[in-house]
Every structure is written in structure tokens, then in C-alpha cells.
Design a protein around this motif. Sequence first.
Motif, short mmCIF file in Angstrom:
data_model
loop_
_atom_site.label_atom_id
_atom_site.label_comp_id
_atom_site.label_asym_id
_atom_site.label_seq_id
_atom_site.Cartn_x
_atom_site.Cartn_y
_atom_site.Cartn_z
N UNK A 15 19.89 -12.20 118.49
CA UNK A 15 20.27 -10.93 117.86
C UNK A 15 21.77 -10.90 117.59
N UNK A 16 22.11 -10.48 116.39
CA UNK A 16 23.52 -10.38 115.98
C UNK A 16 23.96 -8.93 116.12
N UNK A 48 22.77 -6.59 96.50
CA UNK A 48 21.42 -7.06 96.81
C UNK A 48 20.68 -6.00 97.61
N UNK A 49 19.44 -5.67 97.25
CA UNK A 49 18.70 -4.64 98.01
C UNK A 49 18.60 -4.95 99.50
N UNK A 50 18.44 -6.23 99.85
CA UNK A 50 18.37 -6.57 101.26
C UNK A 50 19.67 -6.19 101.97
N UNK A 51 20.80 -6.47 101.34
CA UNK A 51 22.10 -6.10 101.92
C UNK A 51 22.26 -4.59 101.99
N UNK A 52 21.89 -3.90 100.93
CA UNK A 52 22.07 -2.44 100.87
C UNK A 52 21.29 -1.77 101.99
N UNK A 53 19.99 -2.09 102.12
CA UNK A 53 19.18 -1.44 103.14
C UNK A 53 19.59 -1.90 104.55
N UNK A 54 19.99 -3.15 104.70
CA UNK A 54 20.43 -3.63 106.02
C UNK A 54 21.66 -2.87 106.47
N UNK A 55 22.62 -2.65 105.58
CA UNK A 55 23.83 -1.92 105.95
C UNK A 55 23.50 -0.46 106.28
N UNK A 56 22.53 0.13 105.60
CA UNK A 56 22.11 1.49 105.93
C UNK A 56 21.51 1.53 107.34
N UNK A 57 20.66 0.57 107.63
CA UNK A 57 20.03 0.53 108.95
C UNK A 57 21.08 0.26 110.03
N UNK A 113 14.50 -5.47 111.44
CA UNK A 113 14.25 -6.54 112.39
C UNK A 113 14.69 -7.92 111.89
N UNK A 114 14.37 -8.25 110.64
CA UNK A 114 14.65 -9.61 110.15
C UNK A 114 16.09 -9.77 109.69
N UNK A 115 16.60 -8.81 108.94
CA UNK A 115 17.99 -8.78 108.51
C UNK A 115 18.48 -10.12 107.95
N UNK A 116 19.38 -10.78 108.67
CA UNK A 116 19.98 -12.02 108.14
C UNK A 116 18.97 -13.13 107.97
N UNK A 117 17.80 -13.04 108.65
CA UNK A 117 16.78 -14.08 108.50
C UNK A 117 16.26 -14.13 107.07
N UNK A 118 16.21 -12.98 106.41
CA UNK A 118 15.79 -12.94 105.01
C UNK A 118 16.78 -13.72 104.15
N UNK A 119 18.07 -13.51 104.40
CA UNK A 119 19.11 -14.19 103.61
C UNK A 119 19.15 -15.69 103.91
#
Length: 476
Positions: free
Chosen positions: A34-35, A124-133, A221-227
Motif C-alpha cells: 500500500x502506498x 486521465x479519468x483514472x488519475x482524476x478519480x484516484x485523486x478524489x478518493x 483499491x487498485x489505484x496505481x496498479x491500473x497505471x
Amino acid sequence: MSSEIPVKQIDPSTGTSDNKNNTRTVELYASRKKIYVKEVKGFFQRIRNVSLTALMGMYFLFVWISVDGQPLIHFDLPAREFHLFGITFFPQDLILLSGSLIICAFGLFFITTLFGRVWCGYTCPQTVWTFIFMWVEERIEGSRSQRIKLDKAPKSGVKVAKKSAKHLAWLLIALATGLTFVGYFYPIRDLIADLLTFQANGWAWFWVAFFTAATYLNAGWMREQVCLYMCPYARFQSVMFDPDTRVVSYDPNRGEPRGSRKKGADPTELGLGDCIDCGQCVQVCPTGIDIRDGLQYECIGCALCIDACDEVMDKMNYPRGLIRYTTENELEGKPSKLMRPRTFGYGLALILMILAMGYTIATRVPATLDVERDRGALFKFNGQGRVENTYTLRIGNMTEVPQTFSISVSGMETAQILTDTSITVDSSDNRALPTVVDVDPDVISSSSNNIIFTMTSETDPSLVLETESRFVGPNR
């Protein structure tokens, strides 16, 4: 399972590679660690906040906006209609979708050659939602050190309450995301009303649940794993990089040898570089890398390490820019070029595609006219001794209102239509019109002749279409 791989070691006295054969052990199959991302403020974080607010605002608001009773954006799959900003597109407009995808691809290539993965870091949507979370997580569980302490603490009422509140907030954001996404295909007001009254069909429930779960898992949960493992862009981005690509980089010539020291100490007198080895750049990285190890495919170009390092440099009264957006050539003291052959090629292709797309949309006629000649009979003579050909006209109305079309024929002398020359077509509808055309045999010079059908809207006189067909007569 582990493996030994070669790595480049930096000589602390010179900041350059010692060219020795060094290896380090890397776990090839290891569970995710976990980061804990530390919150940081700065110039680039403010830019991200603006882009995040704008993107999320458009995503959540556009679905509620209607123009003349029609949603601003609505992908009506059952009716095979796509309403975008007041323009209706149909499957016949598939070429426009292809053009849009090509524009997006060349735009991504162009930006990547200039600034690397800046798309990933800011839009990137993954970045946008990850930063919100992550923002929600910081508000509920506290700072980085508080979150680490909370996870290591034994189970307690406070811990359960904080964890439950965090996951509940994540689920609510994910649910809003899923509802909004489905709302672009199923009008959002009808969708919410049907869900609340249990009138929605099974597919609506399924897709809302699917996108809610996907958002919750990917951003929570996955966050950076997606990237790192799921996104293909991380793998092929290097093809578009060159020594003049401006990316987030650490300056080893200035920073090495790194080491701690007191505030105000002169690094030259201590034989040190500007890097105080505080580790702030690692603590703020959402993918958990150390930018000081050089360019890595895991870096998403978010520039959080730049803001963190600049903050430390300010406290130490050192110049900013130890970590900055720069190029490989600039780090080596060489001149860097903004426009290169590759960049120019991508930019030119992008401009041409945008112009072509704009011209296609500007000249697009929101109606269709297809003419099919009856192949069952070549021709026949009618009671007046004239030569007849039979056709089927298929007329489509892609406007938002019913249209009455008048049909005429030209291209051959004495050609006339014997059947109906007017037809009304409802909005977003298609109709077939059987048509018979006859011609005086004296003007027929060959067995196959060009003939033109013209369709003019009586509702909108500017809407005119012409389609060419063949008229078959006796062979002279």
C-alpha cells in the motif's frame, strides 16, 4: 520469485555513472504494498485542481442539461441516434466517429512527444478519480503519518468508524459516477425516477452497479496498479519519447551527492549537492517511485514531486528546480528543441484531421437519399409509348423536426416522374418511396443513361440532396 537485474549506480562525487556491473534483486511476483501518498500543495497541484474541477464539473453537469427538450449529450442506442450538443448523428455518420478517434490519437501522440505523460498526470479519468478518493481519505483518516498509524493500530471503534466512513464516501462517489455514466445513455431524470420506483429494466441496474463497482475498485483499491499493469499507454509511451521530450526529471548534476544537513548550511562547503535526501519526493508519489532513480515508465508526470521538492528548497533557501519539467538534453547541458520532425509530423496530421472533421460537420446534410433501381426488369413501354424505369427511393430525415420532401428528376430530356413527388418523413425516421420515371424514346441515345434525382425539403429549403442513378432504354 525474484530475479537479479543490472542497474546504473551514481557516483556521489560526480553525479555520473561509474559504469560498473551492479545488480539488485527485484521481486517479480510480489503482493501489492500500500502506498501512503502525502498531501502536498504547490503550483502544479493548483493546475491539477483546476483541471479536475473542470472535468468533473462537465461530467456531472452535462448529463442534466437539455436543449429544446433534448439532452445535451445522449447516446440513444435503441433508436441508433447520438445527440451531441444539439446535433444528431446516426450510424451512417460512423466516419465521424473514426475521425474523432484519429484526432484523439494524434493529439495524444503530439502532446506526448512534447511533454511526456502529462495526459496521465492531469486529465486521465483514472488519475482524476484516484485523486478524489485520496482527498476523501485524507479528510477522514488524516495525514500520511496518521493513516500509517491507523492501519497499524489494533481494531477499535475509532478505526472501524473512520474506515467505514471512508468506504461509504467512496461508494457514494462511485454510485454518483455510475448513475451519471448510464445517464448519458438513459436520460438521467428518467433513470433516477425508474430506479427509485423499481421500473428500470435489468440492464439499467446492471450497468449502474457495474460502473459503481469499477469506480470503487479502480480508484479506491487498485489505484496505481491500473497505471502500472493495466494501462497500455505506460508500455508504448517510450516509442514517442526522444531526448527533447520534456518530462519530470531529477537533476543529478545539481543534487548529487545527496545528504542531510542543517538549514542554511552551504552544500559546497560540505561537499554535498542540493538534495538533502528528505524523501519527500517519494512520499508524495502516487505510484511509489523515486524520481531520483531516473526516468521510469511508472511515472505519470503528475509533478507532485516537483511541488514537494520546491517546498523543501524554499525552506533550505536553495533555488527551485532540483526536480522539474526538463529534457534529457538540457540535463546534459545540450540545447533542446521544441519542434522536431516527429513533433511537426504529429502536429501537422492533427491540424489536417481537425480541419477535415470540421469541414465534414459543417457541410453535413442532415438527410439521406438512396436510389435503388429495380433490377427485375430493364425497362418497359407504357401506354403512351414512353420508356419506363422503376426505382425505390429511400429517404432519411436526421433533423429534429418532420420534413416534407419534394422529388424531381433531371439529366435526360422529357424525363418525368409518374408517381408521388412529395413525401413527409418524421424526425429521425426513414421511408421508402416507389417511383416510376418515363422518357420519350426519341431522346434515348444509348442503352444506359445518367439520371439525377433531386430531393428538396419544403420545410427547410436549404436542405437539398442529389443522387445519380441509371436509366435503361432500348439499344440504338
